[in-house]
Design a protein around this motif. Structure first.
Motif, PDB file in Angstrom:
ATOM      1  N   GLY A 156       0.803  -1.214   0.000  1.00 52.63           N
ATOM      2  CA  GLY A 156       0.000   0.000   0.000  1.00 52.63           C
ATOM      3  C   GLY A 156       0.837   1.265   0.000  1.00 52.63           C
ATOM      4  N   ALA A 157       0.402   2.262   0.770  1.00 51.65           N
ATOM      5  CA  ALA A 157       1.079   3.556   0.832  1.00 51.65           C
ATOM      6  C   ALA A 157       2.509   3.414   1.347  1.00 51.65           C
ATOM      7  N   PHE A 158       2.738   2.459   2.247  1.00 52.56           N
ATOM      8  CA  PHE A 158       4.092   2.243   2.754  1.00 52.56           C
ATOM      9  C   PHE A 158       5.022   1.840   1.611  1.00 52.56           C
ATOM     10  N   GLY A 159       4.541   1.009   0.711  1.00 50.22           N
ATOM     11  CA  GLY A 159       5.338   0.596  -0.437  1.00 50.22           C
ATOM     12  C   GLY A 159       5.729   1.767  -1.314  1.00 50.22           C
ATOM     13  N   ASP A 160       4.796   2.719  -1.456  1.00 49.62           N
ATOM     14  CA  ASP A 160       5.097   3.912  -2.243  1.00 49.62           C
ATOM     15  C   ASP A 160       6.161   4.769  -1.579  1.00 49.62           C
ATOM     16  N   ARG A 161       6.185   4.798  -0.240  1.00 55.97           N
ATOM     17  CA  ARG A 161       7.132   5.632   0.504  1.00 55.97           C
ATOM     18  C   ARG A 161       8.516   4.995   0.645  1.00 55.97           C
ATOM     19  N   MET A 162       8.601   3.665   0.584  1.00 54.59           N
ATOM     20  CA  MET A 162       9.886   2.989   0.837  1.00 54.59           C
ATOM     21  C   MET A 162      11.013   3.513  -0.041  1.00 54.59           C
ATOM     22  N   ASP A 163      10.721   3.822  -1.286  1.00 55.09           N
ATOM     23  CA  ASP A 163      11.769   4.285  -2.201  1.00 55.09           C
ATOM     24  C   ASP A 163      12.342   5.636  -1.802  1.00 55.09           C
ATOM     25  N   LEU A 167      13.600   3.072  11.423  1.00 57.08           N
ATOM     26  CA  LEU A 167      12.490   2.618  10.586  1.00 57.08           C
ATOM     27  C   LEU A 167      11.234   2.414  11.422  1.00 57.08           C
ATOM     28  N   VAL A 168      11.357   1.702  12.527  1.00 58.19           N
ATOM     29  CA  VAL A 168      10.203   1.404  13.373  1.00 58.19           C
ATOM     30  C   VAL A 168       9.682   2.678  14.042  1.00 58.19           C
ATOM     31  N   ASP A 169      10.582   3.537  14.509  1.00 61.94           N
ATOM     32  CA  ASP A 169      10.162   4.791  15.143  1.00 61.94           C
ATOM     33  C   ASP A 169       9.386   5.677  14.165  1.00 61.94           C
ATOM     34  N   ASP A 170       9.888   5.779  12.928  1.00 64.86           N
ATOM     35  CA  ASP A 170       9.293   6.693  11.951  1.00 64.86           C
ATOM     36  C   ASP A 170       8.125   6.097  11.167  1.00 64.86           C
ATOM     37  N   HIS A 171       8.114   4.763  10.991  1.00 65.70           N
ATOM     38  CA  HIS A 171       7.128   4.151  10.096  1.00 65.70           C
ATOM     39  C   HIS A 171       6.449   2.918  10.689  1.00 65.70           C
ATOM     40  N   GLY A 172       6.630   2.672  11.967  1.00 66.84           N
ATOM     41  CA  GLY A 172       6.095   1.467  12.600  1.00 66.84           C
ATOM     42  C   GLY A 172       4.593   1.336  12.548  1.00 66.84           C
ATOM     43  N   ASP A 173       3.872   2.457  12.402  1.00 63.77           N
ATOM     44  CA  ASP A 173       2.408   2.413  12.341  1.00 63.77           C
ATOM     45  C   ASP A 173       1.882   2.101  10.951  1.00 63.77           C
ATOM     46  N   ALA A 174       2.757   1.992   9.948  1.00 63.65           N
ATOM     47  CA  ALA A 174       2.327   1.694   8.578  1.00 63.65           C
ATOM     48  C   ALA A 174       1.615   0.346   8.541  1.00 63.65           C
ATOM     49  N   GLU A 175       0.497   0.289   7.833  1.00 60.30           N
ATOM     50  CA  GLU A 175      -0.275  -0.944   7.711  1.00 60.30           C
ATOM     51  C   GLU A 175       0.239  -1.775   6.544  1.00 60.30           C
ATOM     52  N   ILE A 176       0.465  -3.057   6.807  1.00 58.95           N
ATOM     53  CA  ILE A 176       0.870  -4.022   5.793  1.00 58.95           C
ATOM     54  C   ILE A 176      -0.301  -4.992   5.637  1.00 58.95           C
ATOM     55  N   GLY A 177      -0.868  -5.053   4.444  1.00 54.77           N
ATOM     56  CA  GLY A 177      -2.031  -5.895   4.210  1.00 54.77           C
ATOM     57  C   GLY A 177      -1.663  -7.350   3.970  1.00 54.77           C
ATOM     58  N   LEU A 178      -2.452  -8.237   4.570  1.00 50.85           N
ATOM     59  CA  LEU A 178      -2.290  -9.678   4.409  1.00 50.85           C
ATOM     60  C   LEU A 178      -3.628 -10.242   3.940  1.00 50.85           C
ATOM     61  N   PRO A 179      -3.657 -11.446   3.399  1.00 49.76           N
ATOM     62  CA  PRO A 179      -4.919 -12.001   2.911  1.00 49.76           C
ATOM     63  C   PRO A 179      -6.029 -12.044   3.962  1.00 49.76           C
ATOM     64  N   ASP A 180      -5.683 -12.189   5.226  1.00 46.38           N
ATOM     65  CA  ASP A 180      -6.718 -12.296   6.266  1.00 46.38           C
ATOM     66  C   ASP A 180      -6.808 -11.049   7.142  1.00 46.38           C
ATOM     67  N   SER A 235      -4.683  -7.184   8.224  1.00 44.45           N
ATOM     68  CA  SER A 235      -3.468  -6.381   8.100  1.00 44.45           C
ATOM     69  C   SER A 235      -2.745  -6.369   9.442  1.00 44.45           C
ATOM     70  N   THR A 236      -1.517  -5.912   9.400  1.00 46.28           N
ATOM     71  CA  THR A 236      -0.710  -5.782  10.601  1.00 46.28           C
ATOM     72  C   THR A 236       0.138  -4.527  10.466  1.00 46.28           C
ATOM     73  N   ARG A 237       0.552  -3.989  11.587  1.00 47.44           N
ATOM     74  CA  ARG A 237       1.442  -2.831  11.559  1.00 47.44           C
ATOM     75  C   ARG A 237       2.873  -3.297  11.317  1.00 47.44           C
ATOM     76  N   LEU A 238       3.646  -2.454  10.668  1.00 47.83           N
ATOM     77  CA  LEU A 238       5.044  -2.779  10.369  1.00 47.83           C
ATOM     78  C   LEU A 238       5.813  -3.099  11.642  1.00 47.83           C
ATOM     79  N   ALA A 239       5.598  -2.345  12.706  1.00 51.56           N
ATOM     80  CA  ALA A 239       6.312  -2.588  13.971  1.00 51.56           C
ATOM     81  C   ALA A 239       6.020  -3.983  14.513  1.00 51.56           C
ATOM     82  N   GLU A 240       4.776  -4.434  14.426  1.00 50.46           N
ATOM     83  CA  GLU A 240       4.409  -5.775  14.901  1.00 50.46           C
ATOM     84  C   GLU A 240       5.044  -6.847  14.033  1.00 50.46           C
ATOM     85  N   LEU A 241       5.073  -6.592  12.741  1.00 49.60           N
ATOM     86  CA  LEU A 241       5.629  -7.556  11.800  1.00 49.60           C
ATOM     87  C   LEU A 241       7.126  -7.756  12.025  1.00 49.60           C
TER      88      LEU A 241
END
Length: 106
Positions: A15-22, A33-46, A48-54
């Motif tokens: 999602g939006a995190f993928g657009d920002r990674m570059d 990374l975790v401090d600045d972007h840990g709240d980014a949502e990563i979508g999964l088939p069932d 989503s999860t936050r980047l920090a949790e992942l």
């Protein structure tokens, strides 16, 4: 804005995190990374999860990502089976049993 198919890799929706990674200033260390972007949502088939949790199970305190590709690979490695759809599902036909063996291929 990117098409959803453009931000999906191996069952993971960046999602939006993928657009920002570059645009991150690489190399970027894990804590930043975790401090600045840990709240980014990563979508999964069932869901989503936050980047920090992942990335929480990482044990290497000195982890540094050299570029967006390395970060993407780490995320894909960390989702593991969570990015797989239904377990045991196959779209290759109705039977998962081997052929009876009546036909022989040469």
């Amino acid at each position: 804005m990117a098409d959803e198919d453009d931000t999906r890799q191996q069952g993971v929706e960046f999602g939006a995190f993928g657009d920002r990674m570059d645009s991150f200033d690489y190399p970027i260390d894990h804590d930043t990374l975790v401090d600045d972007h840990g709240d980014a949502e990563i979508g999964l088939p069932d869901g989503s999860t936050r980047l920090a949790e992942l990335l929480a199970p990482l044990q290497d305190e000195d982890q540094t990502y050299q570029d967006a590709e390395e970060l993407e690979t780490m995320v894909l490695n960390m989702v593991g089976d969570d990015a797989v759809g239904r377990e045991g599902y196959s779209d290759r036909g109705t039977s998962t049993e081997p052929d009876s063996g009546d036909d022989q291929s040469l």
